[in-house]
Design an enzyme around this catalytic site. Structure first.
Site, PDB file in Angstrom:
ATOM      1  N   HIS A   1     -21.334  37.896  35.620  1.00 26.89           N
ATOM      2  CA  HIS A   1     -22.517  38.504  35.019  1.00 26.89           C
ATOM      3  C   HIS A   1     -23.422  37.463  34.371  1.00 26.89           C
ATOM      4  O   HIS A   1     -22.971  36.387  33.958  1.00 26.89           O
ATOM      5  CB  HIS A   1     -22.105  39.551  33.986  1.00 26.89           C
ATOM      6  CG  HIS A   1     -21.522  40.778  34.592  1.00 26.89           C
ATOM      7  ND1 HIS A   1     -21.228  41.903  33.871  1.00 26.89           N
ATOM      8  CD2 HIS A   1     -21.174  41.076  35.875  1.00 26.89           C
ATOM      9  CE1 HIS A   1     -20.732  42.833  34.658  1.00 26.89           C
ATOM     10  NE2 HIS A   1     -20.687  42.353  35.885  1.00 26.89           N
TER      11      HIS A   1
ATOM     12  N   GLU B   1     -24.866  37.457  31.461  1.00 25.06           N
ATOM     13  CA  GLU B   1     -24.481  37.160  30.081  1.00 25.06           C
ATOM     14  C   GLU B   1     -23.314  36.177  30.052  1.00 25.06           C
ATOM     15  O   GLU B   1     -23.281  35.249  29.246  1.00 25.06           O
ATOM     16  CB  GLU B   1     -24.059  38.442  29.337  1.00 25.06           C
ATOM     17  CG  GLU B   1     -25.094  39.537  29.310  1.00 25.06           C
ATOM     18  CD  GLU B   1     -24.942  40.560  30.426  1.00 25.06           C
ATOM     19  OE1 GLU B   1     -25.106  41.760  30.154  1.00 25.06           O
ATOM     20  OE2 GLU B   1     -24.674  40.158  31.582  1.00 25.06           O
TER      21      GLU B   1
ATOM     22  N   CYS C   1     -22.321  45.378  29.628  1.00 23.61           N
ATOM     23  CA  CYS C   1     -21.104  46.152  29.882  1.00 23.61           C
ATOM     24  C   CYS C   1     -20.075  45.826  28.796  1.00 23.61           C
ATOM     25  O   CYS C   1     -20.280  44.923  27.978  1.00 23.61           O
ATOM     26  CB  CYS C   1     -20.552  45.821  31.271  1.00 23.61           C
ATOM     27  SG  CYS C   1     -19.847  44.167  31.429  1.00 23.61           S
TER      28      CYS C   1
ATOM     29  N   CYS D   1     -18.839  42.124  28.909  1.00 19.02           N
ATOM     30  CA  CYS D   1     -19.866  41.205  28.397  1.00 19.02           C
ATOM     31  C   CYS D   1     -20.045  41.373  26.892  1.00 19.02           C
ATOM     32  O   CYS D   1     -20.259  40.388  26.175  1.00 19.02           O
ATOM     33  CB  CYS D   1     -21.187  41.403  29.127  1.00 19.02           C
ATOM     34  SG  CYS D   1     -21.145  40.761  30.817  1.00 19.02           S
TER      35      CYS D   1
END
Length: 166
Positions: free
Chosen positions: A88, A90, A124, A127
């Site tokens: 991801h 992040e 999410c 993250c």
């Protein structure tokens, strides 16, 4: 020169608007076929790190092989992450940043759907955990409706699995 006081119609973006725009540009490097996300970590109005979603370094990515397992299986957003090749945005921004610069910093997140529509930028659960572990303080993300959401205490993102709010 007016100095940006508004008399010439010139309007400077707020810091949140400015860094969200940069996160949008960062998302353009994504290698994901379903959604493109960009993240920017900022401290004292200076960029500490950036990241976009894509396969780990040195691994073939979905854009190069033109294949997405989650897309082929019609997996809904937020489910079956183990089928996804991507790290991801992040996570990549956190990995790419110096830990001592991230403490009390802000992460800005923007994302787009395959068709170009704005995607929900709220991190999410995984993250969110990484954001807390990196000691980031604020989270600012672009919502699906195009508005900017600012969370001044990143702990507000975290909802433990099995709690009534999850």
């Amino acid at each position: 020169m007016s100095g940006g006081n508004g008399t010439t119609g010139f309007k400077r973006p707020s810091w949140d608007e400015y860094f969200i725009e940069i996160a949008k540009i960062v998302s353009s490097r994504s290698t994901c076929l379903r959604r493109r996300y960009g993240a920017v970590i900022v401290k004292d109005h200076v960029i500490v790190s950036t990241g976009y979603n894509g396969a780990p370094r040195g691994v073939l990515n979905c854009a190069d092989i033109n294949r997405c397992a989650r897309k082929e299986l019609n997996v809904p957003s937020g489910e079956r992450y183990e089928l996804c090749e991507a790290v991801h945005a992040e996570q990549n921004a956190i990995i790419n940043g110096a830990p001592e610069r991230m403490k009390d910093a802000t992460i800005y997140i923007a994302g787009f759907e395959e068709n170009g529509d704005t995607a929900e930028g709220r991190p999410c659960l995984l993250c969110s955990r990484m954001i807390l572990n990196a000691q980031l303080k604020q989270v600012v993300y672009l919502k699906k409706d195009g508005s900017i959401c600012r969370i001044d205490d990143a702990k507000q993102l975290y909802v433990p699995v099995g709690s009534p709010a999850s």
